[in-house]
Design a protein around this motif. Structure first.
Motif, PDB file in Angstrom:
ATOM      1  N   GLN A  97      39.947  33.385 119.221  1.00  0.00           N
ATOM      2  CA  GLN A  97      38.646  32.828 118.628  1.00  0.00           C
ATOM      3  C   GLN A  97      38.619  33.047 117.260  1.00  0.00           C
ATOM      4  N   ARG A  98      38.845  34.383 116.881  1.00  0.00           N
ATOM      5  CA  ARG A  98      38.841  34.750 115.444  1.00  0.00           C
ATOM      6  C   ARG A  98      39.833  33.949 114.598  1.00  0.00           C
ATOM      7  N   GLN A  99      40.990  33.874 115.095  1.00  0.00           N
ATOM      8  CA  GLN A  99      42.046  33.072 114.517  1.00  0.00           C
ATOM      9  C   GLN A  99      41.606  31.670 114.256  1.00  0.00           C
ATOM     10  N   PHE A 100      41.024  31.269 115.163  1.00  0.00           N
ATOM     11  CA  PHE A 100      40.597  29.706 114.797  1.00  0.00           C
ATOM     12  C   PHE A 100      39.695  29.699 113.695  1.00  0.00           C
ATOM     13  N   VAL A 101      38.559  30.837 113.677  1.00  0.00           N
ATOM     14  CA  VAL A 101      37.628  30.552 112.490  1.00  0.00           C
ATOM     15  C   VAL A 101      38.581  30.855 111.239  1.00  0.00           C
ATOM     16  N   ALA A 102      39.458  31.665 111.113  1.00  0.00           N
ATOM     17  CA  ALA A 102      40.348  31.912 109.898  1.00  0.00           C
ATOM     18  C   ALA A 102      40.995  30.666 109.277  1.00  0.00           C
ATOM     19  N   LEU A 109      37.346  24.301 104.787  1.00  0.00           N
ATOM     20  CA  LEU A 109      36.636  24.758 103.539  1.00  0.00           C
ATOM     21  C   LEU A 109      37.640  24.962 102.414  1.00  0.00           C
ATOM     22  N   GLY A 110      38.829  24.973 102.580  1.00  0.00           N
ATOM     23  CA  GLY A 110      39.804  25.258 101.561  1.00  0.00           C
ATOM     24  C   GLY A 110      39.709  26.731 100.812  1.00  0.00           C
ATOM     25  N   GLN A 111      39.117  27.666 101.401  1.00  0.00           N
ATOM     26  CA  GLN A 111      38.901  28.851 100.788  1.00  0.00           C
ATOM     27  C   GLN A 111      38.763  29.883 101.807  1.00  0.00           C
ATOM     28  N   PHE A 126      35.728  41.174 114.004  1.00  0.00           N
ATOM     29  CA  PHE A 126      35.541  39.760 113.453  1.00  0.00           C
ATOM     30  C   PHE A 126      35.947  39.722 111.787  1.00  0.00           C
ATOM     31  N   ALA A 127      35.187  40.600 111.190  1.00  0.00           N
ATOM     32  CA  ALA A 127      35.288  40.605 109.830  1.00  0.00           C
ATOM     33  C   ALA A 127      36.871  41.243 109.376  1.00  0.00           C
ATOM     34  N   ALA A 128      37.411  42.162 110.131  1.00  0.00           N
ATOM     35  CA  ALA A 128      38.456  42.751 110.215  1.00  0.00           C
ATOM     36  C   ALA A 128      39.615  41.872 110.318  1.00  0.00           C
ATOM     37  N   HIS A 129      39.603  41.262 111.193  1.00  0.00           N
ATOM     38  CA  HIS A 129      40.531  40.064 111.657  1.00  0.00           C
ATOM     39  C   HIS A 129      40.663  38.980 110.396  1.00  0.00           C
ATOM     40  N   LEU A 130      39.437  38.619 109.955  1.00  0.00           N
ATOM     41  CA  LEU A 130      39.565  37.562 108.695  1.00  0.00           C
ATOM     42  C   LEU A 130      40.037  38.223 107.505  1.00  0.00           C
ATOM     43  N   SER A 131      39.799  39.407 107.242  1.00  0.00           N
ATOM     44  CA  SER A 131      40.223  40.121 106.440  1.00  0.00           C
ATOM     45  C   SER A 131      41.856  40.153 106.166  1.00  0.00           C
ATOM     46  N   ARG A 132      42.191  40.321 107.337  1.00  0.00           N
ATOM     47  CA  ARG A 132      43.913  40.275 107.573  1.00  0.00           C
ATOM     48  C   ARG A 132      44.548  38.950 107.158  1.00  0.00           C
ATOM     49  N   CYS A 133      43.796  38.008 107.638  1.00  0.00           N
ATOM     50  CA  CYS A 133      44.222  36.602 107.536  1.00  0.00           C
ATOM     51  C   CYS A 133      44.196  36.159 106.282  1.00  0.00           C
ATOM     52  N   PHE A 134      43.083  36.415 105.557  1.00  0.00           N
ATOM     53  CA  PHE A 134      42.666  36.098 104.114  1.00  0.00           C
ATOM     54  C   PHE A 134      43.356  36.940 102.992  1.00  0.00           C
TER      55      PHE A 134
END
Length: 343
Positions: A97-102, A109-111, A126-134
């Motif tokens: 789920q989190r990877q789809f959001v990332a 969004l392009g960002q 959730f925030a930790a997963h996005l941090s790793r992806c970004f």
């Protein structure tokens, strides 16, 4: 005023969009220069279809960018070259789920985003997963996890949407109100029934605008007035629906307006023809089984009979189930209540 974050994100099913969601979104909006709303639901919830959810977000938050995502939407984006994974089912692991959001943020969004706002225990992960992806820190901001501000959930609402309607904005609740349509020729007791039935159901009724305009204009209607009547009747239903309790009783429909337009002018605008296709959850035809009453505005009993025959033929031709109401006013109310109860 400088806000805490440049871009924030709220993700939810919004099935339905309730005042708890709205509180969360408004709190997030106050902290972000830009706020993005992302919604998907797999499986979809009855009554909360993607088109409805998109409309709720558009109406309640017109100033925000929002996406209601479906598998079909993902396929269209892929066809345009965007790198998006399959839309996850809710049974899939949190990481999916989190990877789809990332991936959505980077592709659509392009960002990346600076913060995610939730009222859930999963927010930090959730925030930790996005941090790793970004490759940069994404902060989690928790808003009213205990739900003290608005003590409701989507699950509770779906189980009792009418009993808990105070937790929905009127324009959202309106989509769950069932419209009861009354049809019938002149002097078939339709208007009296509409008011009495609404009282019996503890709800509101949409009065017949065409009659009001006819009286206002001294008994004269022009061709353009008929389309105006159809539009206004539908708008009136929309305005009243959010104020109702489960049902809205409609004293006429655009099908009636179409009848009069063809009767008076021998033709009708395409838009009026389309309005006459409007869906109603319950259709009732008032029989002409009592003496015709001439109030000075009506035609005659022959016209009433022909009008009722036209309704019956049209409803049958269109394949719309309906119930014929007979007898006294009280008997007709009982017949409607019996039909609504399904017994």
């Amino acid at each position: 005023m400088t806000r805490r974050f440049a871009i924030g994100l709220v993700v939810g099913k919004f099935a339905p969009l309730h005042l708890g969601h709205e509180w969360l979104i408004r709190q997030a909006q106050a902290q972000c220069e830009q706020l993005v709303l992302l919604s998907w639901s797999r499986p979809e919830r009855a009554g909360c279809e993607p088109e409805r959810r998109a409309n709720w977000l558009r109406i309640r938050f017109p100033e925000l960018r929002s996406w209601v995502v479906t598998p079909e939407w993902v396929a269209r984006q892929r066809a345009q070259g965007l790198a998006l994974p399959d839309l996850p089912d809710e049974s899939e692991p949190d990481a999916v789920q989190r990877q789809f959001v990332a991936d959505f943020c980077l592709a659509v969004l392009g960002q990346s985003v600076d913060a995610v706002f939730t009222s859930e225990a999963y927010g930090e992960g959730f925030a930790a997963h996005l941090s790793r992806c970004f490759g940069r820190a994404v902060q989690h901001v928790e808003i009213d996890r205990a739900r003290t501000q608005v003590p409701v959930s989507g699950t509770r609402l779906r189980a009792d949407i009418h009993g808990l309607r105070e937790y929905l904005a009127p324009l959202v609740y309106a989509d769950f109100v069932e419209r009861i349509a009354l049809l019938g020729g002149e002097s078939t007791g339709k208007s009296s029934l509409a008011a009495a039935l609404a009282e019996a159901l503890g709800t509101r009724h949409a009065a017949e605008y065409g009659r009001e305009l006819w009286e206002e204009q001294g008994g004269v209607l022009g061709y353009d007035d008929l389309l105006r009547i159809g539009r206004t009747q539908v708008a009136r239903e929309g305005e009243l629906a959010g104020q109702c309790r489960r049902y809205l009783v409609c004293d006429t429909t655009p099908l009636t307006t179409l009848f009069y337009c063809r009767e008076l002018f021998g033709r009708a605008e395409v838009e009026l023809e389309q309005l006459a296709e409007r869906h109603y959850h319950h259709l009732f035809l008032c029989a002409d089984d009592f003496p015709f009453v001439q109030d000075g505005t009506r035609q005659d009993e022959t016209f009433r009979r022909r009008q009722n025959q036209w309704y019956e033929q049209e409803l049958t031709r269109r394949g719309w189930p309906f119930t014929r109401l007979t007898g006294s006013l009280q008997q007709r109310i009982e017949q409607v209540l019996h039909s609504l109860s399904g017994t």
